[in-house]
Design a protein around this motif. Sequence first.
Motif, PDB file in Angstrom:
ATOM      1  N   ILE A  51      62.030-112.475 -64.848  1.00  0.00           N
ATOM      2  CA  ILE A  51      62.040-113.137 -66.156  1.00  0.00           C
ATOM      3  C   ILE A  51      61.801-112.101 -67.245  1.00  0.00           C
ATOM      4  O   ILE A  51      60.837-111.321 -67.177  1.00  0.00           O
ATOM      5  N   ALA A  52      62.692-112.073 -68.235  1.00  0.00           N
ATOM      6  CA  ALA A  52      62.527-111.157 -69.365  1.00  0.00           C
ATOM      7  C   ALA A  52      61.364-111.632 -70.228  1.00  0.00           C
ATOM      8  O   ALA A  52      61.175-112.840 -70.430  1.00  0.00           O
ATOM      9  N   HIS A  53      60.585-110.695 -70.737  1.00  0.00           N
ATOM     10  CA  HIS A  53      59.400-111.023 -71.518  1.00  0.00           C
ATOM     11  C   HIS A  53      59.297-110.045 -72.685  1.00  0.00           C
ATOM     12  O   HIS A  53      59.593-108.853 -72.518  1.00  0.00           O
ATOM     13  N   PRO A  54      58.888-110.520 -73.857  1.00  0.00           N
ATOM     14  CA  PRO A  54      58.718-109.598 -74.982  1.00  0.00           C
ATOM     15  C   PRO A  54      57.749-108.472 -74.630  1.00  0.00           C
ATOM     16  O   PRO A  54      56.782-108.684 -73.896  1.00  0.00           O
ATOM     17  N   PRO A  55      57.993-107.269 -75.128  1.00  0.00           N
ATOM     18  CA  PRO A  55      57.117-106.143 -74.781  1.00  0.00           C
ATOM     19  C   PRO A  55      55.687-106.351 -75.275  1.00  0.00           C
ATOM     20  O   PRO A  55      55.454-106.982 -76.314  1.00  0.00           O
ATOM     21  N   ILE A  56      54.737-105.833 -74.502  1.00  0.00           N
ATOM     22  CA  ILE A  56      53.325-105.852 -74.870  1.00  0.00           C
ATOM     23  C   ILE A  56      52.910-104.408 -75.092  1.00  0.00           C
ATOM     24  O   ILE A  56      52.897-103.612 -74.141  1.00  0.00           O
ATOM     25  N   PRO A  57      52.584-104.011 -76.319  1.00  0.00           N
ATOM     26  CA  PRO A  57      52.184-102.625 -76.556  1.00  0.00           C
ATOM     27  C   PRO A  57      50.938-102.269 -75.744  1.00  0.00           C
ATOM     28  O   PRO A  57      49.988-103.053 -75.668  1.00  0.00           O
ATOM     29  N   GLN A  58      50.936-101.102 -75.126  1.00  0.00           N
ATOM     30  CA  GLN A  58      49.789-100.660 -74.346  1.00  0.00           C
ATOM     31  C   GLN A  58      48.639-100.287 -75.272  1.00  0.00           C
ATOM     32  O   GLN A  58      48.782 -99.429 -76.148  1.00  0.00           O
ATOM     33  N   ASN A  59      47.508-100.947 -75.086  1.00  0.00           N
ATOM     34  CA  ASN A  59      46.304-100.567 -75.811  1.00  0.00           C
ATOM     35  C   ASN A  59      45.838 -99.212 -75.258  1.00  0.00           C
ATOM     36  O   ASN A  59      45.551 -99.091 -74.069  1.00  0.00           O
ATOM     37  N   PRO A  60      45.757 -98.167 -76.122  1.00  0.00           N
ATOM     38  CA  PRO A  60      45.416 -96.836 -75.597  1.00  0.00           C
ATOM     39  C   PRO A  60      43.997 -96.723 -75.070  1.00  0.00           C
ATOM     40  O   PRO A  60      43.658 -95.730 -74.415  1.00  0.00           O
ATOM     41  N   TRP A  61      43.166 -97.739 -75.324  1.00  0.00           N
ATOM     42  CA  TRP A  61      41.777 -97.710 -74.883  1.00  0.00           C
ATOM     43  C   TRP A  61      41.553 -98.557 -73.636  1.00  0.00           C
ATOM     44  O   TRP A  61      40.409 -98.795 -73.237  1.00  0.00           O
ATOM     45  N   LEU A  62      42.661 -98.989 -73.020  1.00  0.00           N
ATOM     46  CA  LEU A  62      42.592 -99.739 -71.767  1.00  0.00           C
ATOM     47  C   LEU A  62      43.409 -99.016 -70.707  1.00  0.00           C
ATOM     48  O   LEU A  62      44.349 -98.270 -71.021  1.00  0.00           O
ATOM     49  N   SER A  63      43.080 -99.250 -69.453  1.00  0.00           N
ATOM     50  CA  SER A  63      43.926 -98.751 -68.375  1.00  0.00           C
ATOM     51  C   SER A  63      45.278 -99.464 -68.440  1.00  0.00           C
ATOM     52  O   SER A  63      45.440-100.441 -69.186  1.00  0.00           O
ATOM     53  N   PRO A  64      46.279 -99.027 -67.695  1.00  0.00           N
ATOM     54  CA  PRO A  64      47.617 -99.610 -67.818  1.00  0.00           C
ATOM     55  C   PRO A  64      47.617-101.128 -67.690  1.00  0.00           C
ATOM     56  O   PRO A  64      46.847-101.704 -66.918  1.00  0.00           O
ATOM     57  N   ASP A  65      48.479-101.770 -68.469  1.00  0.00           N
ATOM     58  CA  ASP A  65      48.569-103.228 -68.442  1.00  0.00           C
ATOM     59  C   ASP A  65      48.786-103.719 -67.020  1.00  0.00           C
ATOM     60  O   ASP A  65      49.536-103.129 -66.240  1.00  0.00           O
ATOM     61  N   GLY A  66      48.114-104.816 -66.712  1.00  0.00           N
ATOM     62  CA  GLY A  66      48.139-105.358 -65.366  1.00  0.00           C
ATOM     63  C   GLY A  66      46.967-104.905 -64.530  1.00  0.00           C
ATOM     64  O   GLY A  66      46.763-105.415 -63.423  1.00  0.00           O
ATOM     65  N   THR A  67      46.154-103.963 -65.076  1.00  0.00           N
ATOM     66  CA  THR A  67      45.048-103.414 -64.286  1.00  0.00           C
ATOM     67  C   THR A  67      43.710-103.431 -65.003  1.00  0.00           C
ATOM     68  O   THR A  67      42.710-102.997 -64.434  1.00  0.00           O
ATOM     69  N   ASN A  68      43.621-103.939 -66.242  1.00  0.00           N
ATOM     70  CA  ASN A  68      42.465-103.606 -67.076  1.00  0.00           C
ATOM     71  C   ASN A  68      41.464-104.713 -67.364  1.00  0.00           C
ATOM     72  O   ASN A  68      40.314-104.427 -67.709  1.00  0.00           O
ATOM     73  N   THR A  69      41.856-105.970 -67.296  1.00  0.00           N
ATOM     74  CA  THR A  69      40.960-107.069 -67.652  1.00  0.00           C
ATOM     75  C   THR A  69      41.299-108.300 -66.803  1.00  0.00           C
ATOM     76  O   THR A  69      42.295-108.308 -66.070  1.00  0.00           O
ATOM     77  N   MET A  70      40.490-109.346 -66.949  1.00  0.00           N
ATOM     78  CA  MET A  70      40.796-110.591 -66.237  1.00  0.00           C
ATOM     79  C   MET A  70      42.181-111.105 -66.586  1.00  0.00           C
ATOM     80  O   MET A  70      42.910-111.614 -65.730  1.00  0.00           O
ATOM     81  N   HIS A  71      42.566-110.976 -67.864  1.00  0.00           N
ATOM     82  CA  HIS A  71      43.823-111.563 -68.315  1.00  0.00           C
ATOM     83  C   HIS A  71      44.939-110.533 -68.462  1.00  0.00           C
ATOM     84  O   HIS A  71      45.900-110.743 -69.196  1.00  0.00           O
ATOM     85  N   ASN A  72      44.790-109.380 -67.755  1.00  0.00           N
ATOM     86  CA  ASN A  72      45.867-108.414 -67.511  1.00  0.00           C
ATOM     87  C   ASN A  72      46.097-107.376 -68.589  1.00  0.00           C
ATOM     88  O   ASN A  72      46.505-106.260 -68.294  1.00  0.00           O
ATOM     89  N   ASP A  73      45.939-107.742 -69.871  1.00  0.00           N
ATOM     90  CA  ASP A  73      46.299-106.830 -70.945  1.00  0.00           C
ATOM     91  C   ASP A  73      45.633-107.300 -72.235  1.00  0.00           C
ATOM     92  O   ASP A  73      44.970-108.336 -72.264  1.00  0.00           O
TER      93      ASP A  73
END
Length: 513
Positions: free
Chosen positions: A69-91
Amino acid sequence: MRRILPVLAGASMLAALLVAGPQSSATPVPTPEVTLPPIPAISGLPIPSLPTDLLVPKFTGAPAAKQPIAHPPIPQNPWLSPDGTNTMHNDSYASDAYQVSGPLGQSLKVKSASYGVRECATIAFDSHNRIVGLCGGLEGFGMMVIDPVTLKPISELRTSARNLATGTNPLTDICGGTYFFLDADDVAYPTTGQKTIQKIQVQADGKLVRQHEWSLAANVAADDCLIATMPDYDGRIWFFTQQGTVGTLDRDTGAIKTYELPDGEEVTNSVATDETGGMYVVSTHALYRLDATADGVPEVTWRETYDRGSRLKTGNLSQGSGTTPTLLGDRWVAINDNADPKTNVLVYDRREGVTDRLHCTQPVLADNAGTTDNSLVAAGNSFIIENNYGYGGPTTTILGKTTTPGLARVMVEDDGCHVAWTSNEIAPSSVAKASLGNGLLYAYTKPKLTNPLSNALDAWYFTAIDIRTGKTVWSRLMGTGIQWNNHYAAIYLGPDGAAYIATLAGLIRITDG
């Protein structure tokens, strides 16, 4: 059987407990030479299974084919580990969606590990793909580093004691031990019940080292507690308390700046942030965007009230929205309300300069029996809500009991919103997750069984739902019994696509064969 009795007894004890019932600078807290010992994990033992597993279906449905499924881009927060790995809710957008493809249902392999009576509600993944979990039990909270394949603990560090003298129910206590975030340098930032934020390094060998601790006690009322923390895109650490104190922490100088939400407004969920500087939080009365001034003072950019209803619904921890704000693309932010007879998904336009922010109010779920205490899932141009109505803790899903059915997908268009589908699956309290890589929504379900031999059993399933159609694709039994209840913990996908579910007694790993 003797070896599993302590786990079963501990889970029963948890269930029984539920029935019973100014501006300043942060003061660095020196790390003591002697720290609280970790709560020892039960290495090598799985979550105990029961003979009753044989009385319920092990697998229903059929494996899925990948339909990304195509999804709008989520800018990577530079103060978090890569999206999908950093918080309960992924990003930072709290999307609850993964780019990686999760299990498709092909000869599923299930592995579990017991950590005693502890639940790792929030987990992240470090640069070595190891699990970093914040795990809570009766006595308090601790960080754990866990092997992602064997599920064996690598290291543990006690972070926060629980004050049982207050009479707070450990199963509904979210103070100082539910949320944390992980940065790109493998540093975790959990809050504690002692009103501090800790900085904990995950070393290359997996050991946990507490590097620093900031005390916020001078900025938080004596009877208040920390709920959530998140870095904005400039690196400030924001913190939120249950009674509505919002603060920023400059980790270089230790400076703390705070703002108070109106009296009576509580915060009981996590937060989201975007690249424009906005921090989004929902209180029991309103959705907020806050921004920080140049010197870090939180300010309200806009505030949108919603219908908080007239009652605390069973399934919610507070009277109000149960969601973390979820961001979608560069325009939308969504929550649910607490209205009757139907709860609504509310979608707002978060762009600068908008005067009429409420884009749509979409009724969902059952009349007088619909609510959620979990974040909405963003997938494509939609938000997905899960019904938690009727979940009041582990005792409400024992002896064959379960909660009210319902998951619904709300499509967002330029001219409004509409419900694409409603599922009758029953997910008492899981934080559902989407795999954008394969088009599946994962939920942790407890169906109402009708077979006379099994209708009093408590069977928990890992269930895959087609995001496009809402049809259940397959369900795989995890186990029967209270020890398999995940009690508000999230589902996670690891960097390799393995799925993980925390329960009251440990952690489960699910992969394709």
